[in-house]
Design a protein around this motif. Structure first.
Motif, PDB file in Angstrom:
ATOM      1  N   GLU A 226       0.837  -1.086  -0.118  1.00  0.00           N
ATOM      2  CA  GLU A 226       0.116  -0.173  -0.077  1.00  0.00           C
ATOM      3  C   GLU A 226       1.052   1.351   0.034  1.00  0.00           C
ATOM      4  O   GLU A 226       0.865   2.188   0.834  1.00  0.00           O
ATOM      5  CB  GLU A 226      -0.967   0.010   1.190  1.00  0.00           C
ATOM      6  N   LYS A 227       1.625   1.439  -1.088  1.00  0.00           N
ATOM      7  CA  LYS A 227       2.921   2.449  -1.065  1.00  0.00           C
ATOM      8  C   LYS A 227       2.302   3.708  -0.736  1.00  0.00           C
ATOM      9  O   LYS A 227       3.037   4.651   0.052  1.00  0.00           O
ATOM     10  CB  LYS A 227       3.359   2.444  -2.602  1.00  0.00           C
ATOM     11  N   GLN A 228       1.215   4.114  -0.902  1.00  0.00           N
ATOM     12  CA  GLN A 228       0.602   5.456  -0.661  1.00  0.00           C
ATOM     13  C   GLN A 228       0.597   5.984   0.801  1.00  0.00           C
ATOM     14  O   GLN A 228       0.675   7.038   1.108  1.00  0.00           O
ATOM     15  CB  GLN A 228      -0.709   5.934  -1.411  1.00  0.00           C
ATOM     16  N   VAL A 229       0.744   4.767   1.803  1.00  0.00           N
ATOM     17  CA  VAL A 229       0.537   5.213   3.102  1.00  0.00           C
ATOM     18  C   VAL A 229       2.017   5.451   3.465  1.00  0.00           C
ATOM     19  O   VAL A 229       2.162   6.013   4.739  1.00  0.00           O
ATOM     20  CB  VAL A 229       0.497   4.145   3.994  1.00  0.00           C
ATOM     21  N   LEU A 230       3.171   5.271   2.674  1.00  0.00           N
ATOM     22  CA  LEU A 230       4.452   5.669   3.047  1.00  0.00           C
ATOM     23  C   LEU A 230       4.829   7.206   2.732  1.00  0.00           C
ATOM     24  O   LEU A 230       5.817   7.300   2.560  1.00  0.00           O
ATOM     25  CB  LEU A 230       5.619   4.649   2.139  1.00  0.00           C
ATOM     26  N   ASN A 231       3.916   7.939   2.454  1.00  0.00           N
ATOM     27  CA  ASN A 231       3.993   9.327   1.996  1.00  0.00           C
ATOM     28  C   ASN A 231       5.192  10.178   2.797  1.00  0.00           C
ATOM     29  O   ASN A 231       5.429  11.197   2.543  1.00  0.00           O
ATOM     30  CB  ASN A 231       2.893  10.105   1.741  1.00  0.00           C
ATOM     31  N   ILE A 232       4.943   9.838   4.182  1.00  0.00           N
ATOM     32  CA  ILE A 232       5.904  10.686   5.055  1.00  0.00           C
ATOM     33  C   ILE A 232       7.458  10.392   5.252  1.00  0.00           C
ATOM     34  O   ILE A 232       8.132  10.866   5.872  1.00  0.00           O
ATOM     35  CB  ILE A 232       5.401  10.683   6.558  1.00  0.00           C
ATOM     36  N   ILE A 233       7.726   9.032   4.492  1.00  0.00           N
ATOM     37  CA  ILE A 233       8.864   8.588   4.545  1.00  0.00           C
ATOM     38  C   ILE A 233      10.046   9.545   4.052  1.00  0.00           C
ATOM     39  O   ILE A 233       9.887  10.243   2.897  1.00  0.00           O
ATOM     40  CB  ILE A 233       9.446   7.321   3.841  1.00  0.00           C
ATOM     41  N   GLY A 234      11.137   9.746   4.968  1.00  0.00           N
ATOM     42  CA  GLY A 234      12.149  10.700   4.831  1.00  0.00           C
ATOM     43  C   GLY A 234      11.893  12.291   4.784  1.00  0.00           C
ATOM     44  O   GLY A 234      12.592  12.960   4.831  1.00  0.00           O
ATOM     45  N   LYS A 235      10.259  12.350   5.206  1.00  0.00           N
ATOM     46  CA  LYS A 235       9.954  13.821   5.267  1.00  0.00           C
ATOM     47  C   LYS A 235       9.834  14.224   6.675  1.00  0.00           C
ATOM     48  O   LYS A 235      10.299  15.292   7.091  1.00  0.00           O
ATOM     49  CB  LYS A 235       8.632  13.989   4.384  1.00  0.00           C
ATOM     50  N   LYS A 236       9.015  13.428   7.396  1.00  0.00           N
ATOM     51  CA  LYS A 236       8.779  13.736   8.774  1.00  0.00           C
ATOM     52  C   LYS A 236       8.600  12.295   9.494  1.00  0.00           C
ATOM     53  O   LYS A 236       8.108  11.081   9.079  1.00  0.00           O
ATOM     54  CB  LYS A 236       7.806  14.699   8.865  1.00  0.00           C
ATOM     55  N   SER A 237       9.108  12.497  10.963  1.00  0.00           N
ATOM     56  CA  SER A 237       8.815  11.434  11.713  1.00  0.00           C
ATOM     57  C   SER A 237       7.193  11.204  12.003  1.00  0.00           C
ATOM     58  O   SER A 237       6.683  12.226  12.158  1.00  0.00           O
ATOM     59  CB  SER A 237       9.482  11.226  12.899  1.00  0.00           C
ATOM     60  N   GLY A 238       6.809   9.998  12.421  1.00  0.00           N
ATOM     61  CA  GLY A 238       5.508   9.964  12.739  1.00  0.00           C
ATOM     62  C   GLY A 238       4.934   8.365  12.465  1.00  0.00           C
ATOM     63  O   GLY A 238       5.779   7.470  12.273  1.00  0.00           O
ATOM     64  N   PHE A 239       3.498   8.348  12.652  1.00  0.00           N
ATOM     65  CA  PHE A 239       2.955   6.970  12.481  1.00  0.00           C
ATOM     66  C   PHE A 239       2.519   6.769  11.105  1.00  0.00           C
ATOM     67  O   PHE A 239       1.822   7.671  10.520  1.00  0.00           O
ATOM     68  CB  PHE A 239       1.898   6.769  13.482  1.00  0.00           C
ATOM     69  N   ILE A 240       2.609   5.603  10.724  1.00  0.00           N
ATOM     70  CA  ILE A 240       1.829   5.199   9.246  1.00  0.00           C
ATOM     71  C   ILE A 240       0.376   4.596   9.544  1.00  0.00           C
ATOM     72  O   ILE A 240       0.404   4.031  10.185  1.00  0.00           O
ATOM     73  CB  ILE A 240       2.870   3.979   8.664  1.00  0.00           C
ATOM     74  N   ARG A 241      -0.186   5.395   9.253  1.00  0.00           N
ATOM     75  CA  ARG A 241      -1.701   5.219   9.379  1.00  0.00           C
ATOM     76  C   ARG A 241      -2.453   4.797   7.961  1.00  0.00           C
ATOM     77  O   ARG A 241      -1.954   4.602   6.940  1.00  0.00           O
ATOM     78  CB  ARG A 241      -2.383   6.465   9.803  1.00  0.00           C
ATOM     79  N   GLY A 242      -3.830   5.089   7.836  1.00  0.00           N
ATOM     80  CA  GLY A 242      -4.622   4.598   6.754  1.00  0.00           C
ATOM     81  C   GLY A 242      -4.488   3.230   6.442  1.00  0.00           C
ATOM     82  O   GLY A 242      -4.771   2.394   7.197  1.00  0.00           O
ATOM     83  N   ALA A 243      -4.447   2.753   5.180  1.00  0.00           N
ATOM     84  CA  ALA A 243      -4.574   1.565   4.599  1.00  0.00           C
ATOM     85  C   ALA A 243      -3.564   0.576   5.011  1.00  0.00           C
ATOM     86  O   ALA A 243      -3.401  -0.772   4.473  1.00  0.00           O
ATOM     87  CB  ALA A 243      -4.621   1.330   3.146  1.00  0.00           C
ATOM     88  N   CYS A 244      -2.515   0.737   5.897  1.00  0.00           N
ATOM     89  CA  CYS A 244      -1.540   0.080   6.167  1.00  0.00           C
ATOM     90  C   CYS A 244      -2.083  -1.251   6.845  1.00  0.00           C
ATOM     91  O   CYS A 244      -2.730  -1.160   7.783  1.00  0.00           O
ATOM     92  CB  CYS A 244      -0.590   0.699   7.386  1.00  0.00           C
ATOM     93  N   THR A 245      -1.252  -2.490   6.327  1.00  0.00           N
ATOM     94  CA  THR A 245      -1.765  -3.585   6.752  1.00  0.00           C
ATOM     95  C   THR A 245      -1.009  -4.303   7.992  1.00  0.00           C
ATOM     96  O   THR A 245      -1.117  -5.489   8.331  1.00  0.00           O
ATOM     97  CB  THR A 245      -1.592  -4.781   5.767  1.00  0.00           C
ATOM     98  N   ASP A 246      -0.141  -3.575   8.393  1.00  0.00           N
ATOM     99  CA  ASP A 246       0.787  -3.999   9.582  1.00  0.00           C
ATOM    100  C   ASP A 246       1.524  -5.268   9.274  1.00  0.00           C
ATOM    101  O   ASP A 246       1.883  -6.150  10.261  1.00  0.00           O
ATOM    102  CB  ASP A 246       0.050  -4.298  11.020  1.00  0.00           C
ATOM    103  N   CYS A 247       1.845  -5.382   8.073  1.00  0.00           N
ATOM    104  CA  CYS A 247       2.361  -6.639   7.869  1.00  0.00           C
ATOM    105  C   CYS A 247       4.054  -6.660   8.100  1.00  0.00           C
ATOM    106  O   CYS A 247       4.820  -7.734   8.246  1.00  0.00           O
ATOM    107  CB  CYS A 247       2.522  -6.807   6.112  1.00  0.00           C
ATOM    108  N   GLY A 248       4.557  -5.439   8.206  1.00  0.00           N
ATOM    109  CA  GLY A 248       5.577  -5.289   8.852  1.00  0.00           C
ATOM    110  C   GLY A 248       6.949  -5.644   7.817  1.00  0.00           C
ATOM    111  O   GLY A 248       8.238  -5.727   8.015  1.00  0.00           O
ATOM    112  N   ARG A 249       6.489  -5.618   6.569  1.00  0.00           N
ATOM    113  CA  ARG A 249       7.594  -6.083   5.432  1.00  0.00           C
ATOM    114  C   ARG A 249       8.507  -4.633   5.580  1.00  0.00           C
ATOM    115  O   ARG A 249       9.807  -4.883   5.408  1.00  0.00           O
ATOM    116  CB  ARG A 249       6.977  -5.865   4.235  1.00  0.00           C
TER     117      ARG A 249
END
Ligand code: SF4
Ligand code: SF4
Ligand code: SF4
Ligand code: SF4
Lengths: 275, 268
Positions: A226-249
């Motif tokens: 669900e790549k779109q949930v990683l939109n904060i990567i490298g930009k700011k710290s925080g929690f991955i929310r939304g459609a993340c399936t908690d798969c941990g990959r």
């Protein structure tokens, strides 16, 4: 070797749980085990209490039937578990269709089939429309509309009770994901995934990103369904929310320890992640 | 230029909205039709204690717990083959009938209410706690095809009669003189629908190539006389007469009818 295991630690854990659950449910029918009877629509646990699929319970309610308390409480237990604690983890830790669609994705990558998303104009938001449409149809037609075509329970029942011709629905999903849309079913269509995405917004367990540690290597993007949930990567710290399936990959492939499982502190919860 | 672009995005937006609405409508129509078709089946036998078919397909959450509870593998979950709404339990008595377990393990485990213990409540209080009585099950009703039943030919066979757990009540044998031979008797099986549970043990036992006695859903195999026939020889049925509302014949004189010119040419 150790590295390979550690790079797949959640993957191995997830598969163990997914397949272990299939075995527990299957054993109930094949060998008369009394640990969990039933399937993912409803299950009888240790001949003691019931669990039920809250989405199915909701559809039945809209179809105009008042289920007995066993199913209703079963639905509330499951809903509370995912809504308060585990988010959308049903998708990557329990759902058997995930085994099929992950395989399709792997094959797709291996054979380098087109990467282009959104082919056929399918948006990731489609699933919310499917979810809504299913609920409306349940009320209009007077039967749980998704349950009469649900490939998730069809697959689960197939494993436990025998497929009949039901495998064709599963094959269709596999081919759809392989040739038509990357992450087609789970990422674009499935209303149950959409349901848990919506209900999981305030769940405790979330993936946390530390952008100070991030080197922008992009490994997490390569594995995330669900790549779109990683939109904060490298930009700011925080929690991955939304459609993340908690798969941990993403957690296991990140060599900079910039991603980890954590407990949500609900800061900026209003900021919309891409769903 | 900017305005041009604006107009374009607005047009795109409208186009997208219409396309979305169109797809939604199309999807809804296809899915709705499929759901309507998949929602129920006419001829299907449900487990004991099942509520009416039209409610059953709504209620059953398709978990298969009843199937696993059945020690005889009688119950099956429908696949997409169309024998019953997908994922719902049914049975085919010619393969495996319902053996009418006295403890009825399949019913109380149902979490949804599709199998309703009160339908089998032992005493007539309707309380769930009272012991279940499998003889109250109404899974269907057995029907005899007299042309195919060899007993009606005069050949001795009482396989169904002996197989019936309610032998002598749900099925009886009617004795008749066989005029053809002049010295034999017909022993014809007759099903009594008020008592028959629809377990299908008779259908399972029937000796003919395709069973001459078979269970059909009650909604299909039973008729209804209607309120207007009363058994004059039956005291209890006579009582109904007293409860009937007297429908007073409208009295009107011929002149009244003629003067009521507005309704003069009404057919009724
Ligand atoms: S999106 Fe649907 S099919 Fe995919 S893993 Fe989640 S529940 Fe299962
Ligand atoms: S009464 Fe017994 S044999 Fe009949 S369906 Fe139930 S469990 Fe099976
Ligand atoms: S136990 Fe009840 S809800 Fe489950 S399959 Fe049987 S009838 Fe349906
Ligand atoms: S179905 Fe046949 S065996 Fe069962 S109760 Fe009726 S007549 Fe008897």
């Amino acid at each position: 070797m150790i590295n390979a295991v550690s790079k797949n630690r959640y993957f191995i854990f997830r598969r163990t749980i997914q397949i272990g659950l299939l075995l527990l449910f299957g054993g109930a029918n094949w060998w008369g085990w009394k640990i969990v009877n039933g399937d993912y629509s409803a299950a009888y646990v240790l001949e003691w209490f019931y669990l039920a699929d809250p989405h199915a319970v909701l559809q039945t309610f809209l179809a105009g039937f008042v289920l007995s308390s066993d199913a209703i409480f079963g639905g509330i237990i499951v809903l509370s578990f995912y809504a308060l604690i585990a988010g959308r983890s049903f998708c990557s830790w329990v759902c058997p269709v995930n085994l099929i669609t992950d395989t399709a994705t792997t094959a797709r990558k291996k054979w380098q089939l087109t990467k282009k998303e959104g082919f056929l104009g399918i948006s990731r938001k489609t699933r919310f429309w499917v979810l809504g449409l299913g609920l409306i149809l349940s009320a209009v037609v007077g039967v749980a509309a998704f349950e009469v075509v649900n490939p998730i329970t069809m697959l689960h029942r197939g494993v436990i009770f025998g497929f009949g011709m039901g495998w064709t629905a599963i094959a269709a999903i596999f081919l759809f994901d392989l040739f038509v849309v990357e992450h087609g079913w789970c990422g674009h269509v499935c209303p149950l995934g959409a349901f848990y995405t919506l209900t999981g917004r305030f769940a405790l367990i979330k993936i946390k990103h530390n952008s100070d540690k991030c080197t922008l290597c992009g490994k997490c993007f390569a594995v995330c369904p669900e790549k779109q949930v990683l939109n904060i990567i490298g930009k700011k710290s925080g929690f991955i929310r939304g459609a993340c399936t908690d798969c941990g990959r993403c957690v296991e492939v990140c060599e900079d320890k910039a991603l980890k499982f954590s407990i949500d502190n609900y800061k900026n919860i209003g900021v919309k992640n891409n769903e | 230029m900017a305005e041009m672009q604006n107009r374009n995005t607005r047009r795109d937006l409208l186009k997208n909205i219409f396309r979305g609405a169109g797809l939604l409508g199309l999807g809804g129509a296809v899915w709705g039709t499929a759901a309507e078709k998949l929602k129920a089946s006419d001829i299907v036998l449900r487990p004991p204690g099942a509520i009416l078919e039209e409610h059953f397909t709504k209620a059953c959450i398709r978990c298969g717990i009843c199937v696993e509870a059945c020690p005889y593998n009688t119950l099956k979950l429908a696949t997409v083959d169309g024998k019953a709404a997908v994922g719902t339990p049914y049975f085919e008595p010619r393969d495996i009938p319902c053996y009418m377990c006295t403890d009825v393990p399949c019913v109380p485990v149902c979490p949804s209410g599709a199998l309703d213990p009160t339908e089998l409540a032992g005493d007539d209080s309707g309380a769930v706690s009272s012991a279940l009585d499998i003889n109250k099950a109404r899974m269907g009703v057995a029907v005899v095809d007299q042309e195919a039943c060899v007993a009606y030919w005069g050949i001795q066979c009482d396989a169904c009669y002996r197989a019936c757990p309610l032998m002598g009540k749900a099925i009886t044998l009617e004795f008749k003189r066989n005029e053809r031979t002049g010295k034999h008797a017909f022993l014809e099986p007759v099903v009594h629908r008020d008592i028959c549970t629809g377990c299908g043990l008779c259908q399972h036992a029937c000796v003919t190539e395709k069973a001459a006695i078979f269970v059909l859903p009650r909604t299909i195999a039973t008729g209804k006389v209607g309120e207007h026939y009363i058994k004059g020889w039956d005291k209890a049925d006579e009582e109904r007469l007293k409860n009937l509302k007297e429908e007073k014949a409208k009295k009107s004189s011929p002149e009244d009818v003629l003067n009521d010119w507005e309704n003069l040419f009404d057919d009724d």
